[in-house]
Design an enzyme around this catalytic site. Structure first.
Site, short mmCIF file in Angstrom:
data_model
loop_
_atom_site.label_atom_id
_atom_site.label_comp_id
_atom_site.label_asym_id
_atom_site.label_seq_id
_atom_site.Cartn_x
_atom_site.Cartn_y
_atom_site.Cartn_z
N ASP A 74 -6.20 0.76 0.60
CA ASP A 74 -6.22 1.18 2.00
C ASP A 74 -7.55 0.71 2.60
OD1 ASP A 74 -8.11 2.81 0.90
OD2 ASP A 74 -7.35 4.66 1.77
N LYS A 106 0.84 -1.20 0.00
CA LYS A 106 0.00 0.00 0.00
C LYS A 106 0.87 1.25 0.00
CE LYS A 106 -1.63 2.77 2.89
NZ LYS A 106 -2.07 3.36 4.13
#
Ligand code: SF4
Length: 218
Positions: A146, A128
């Protein structure tokens, strides 16, 4: 159609992308404050288990004190811990950002690498964080998974997975090339305003017609 996906969402992905674009024209970047890739990398590590708002409160003074990788690599650990304390999990985060900076200096001549393998080889950097940097600082076409992307894509039925890496793989197949980073930004804005974690606003949601969760619960 892959098992577990919701056909109306997958088949209307272009309309979903267009609708998000229309409603969130401003959502074009992360809400973290940064001037250059190194700052974004560090701010994103600090944002884990925290909020962008909370991180933005401390990064101006943090980057004044430690402007480049060698500065953060040489930081006194207890001092660094105090500087980032308000972002939570500060002991681990301080260790990670110091080590990550040391690795940048030792292995990448102090420059943030521009590919996922090198980025994820750094301490404290998962996919991420790497994708946030690649998408925002280097203009790569990436899916950023996320908490908002995880929730929204699952509810819509664009993925049947809960593991972020698998969600990313699923979405890479569905979201057309060239639209992925922007889709990621719009989805965060949408997740913060309509598709909330608790009590999503399904009744007034502009994606209701294509959403598995909304169709079952609204
Ligand atoms: Fe989220 Fe509800 Fe909209 Fe579906 S209909 S995307 S669950 S707010």
């Amino acid at each position: 159609m892959k098992q577990g996906l919701y056909e109306p969402a997958v088949n209307n992905i272009d309309k979903i992308i267009q609708t998000l674009k229309k409603h969130y024209p401003q959502a074009r970047d992360t809400s973290l404050n940064y001037q250059e890739p190194f700052q974004l990398l560090i701010a994103t590590i600090l944002a884990a288990q925290s909020t962008d708002k909370q991180v933005n409160k401390i990064t101006t003074s943090l980057f004044e004190k430690y402007p480049r990788p060698p500065d953060l690599a040489a930081a006194d650990l207890p001092e660094l811990e105090m500087a980032i304390k308000s972002t939570g999990f500060f002991r681990n985060k301080a260790k990670s950002i110091k080590k990550c900076s040391q690795e940048l200096v030792e292995r990448f001549a102090g420059k943030v690498p521009q590919n996922i393998n090198d980025l994820t080889s750094l301490s404290g950097v998962g996919r991420k964080t790497a994708n946030v940097v690649l998408g925002n600082s280097f203009g790569h076409d990436v899916i950023i998974v996320d908490t908002h992307m995880k929730r929204v894509s699952g509810r819509l039925g664009l993925t049947a997975n809960t593991n972020p890496d698998k969600i990313e793989q699923d979405l890479m197949k569905i979201i057309p090339t060239g639209k992925r980073t922007d889709f990621s930004h719009k989805t965060v804005a949408f997740g913060r305003t309509i598709c909330l974690g608790r009590n999503p606003k399904c009744i007034r949601c502009f994606l209701l017609a294509w959403c598995r969760f909304g169709q079952a619960n609204a």
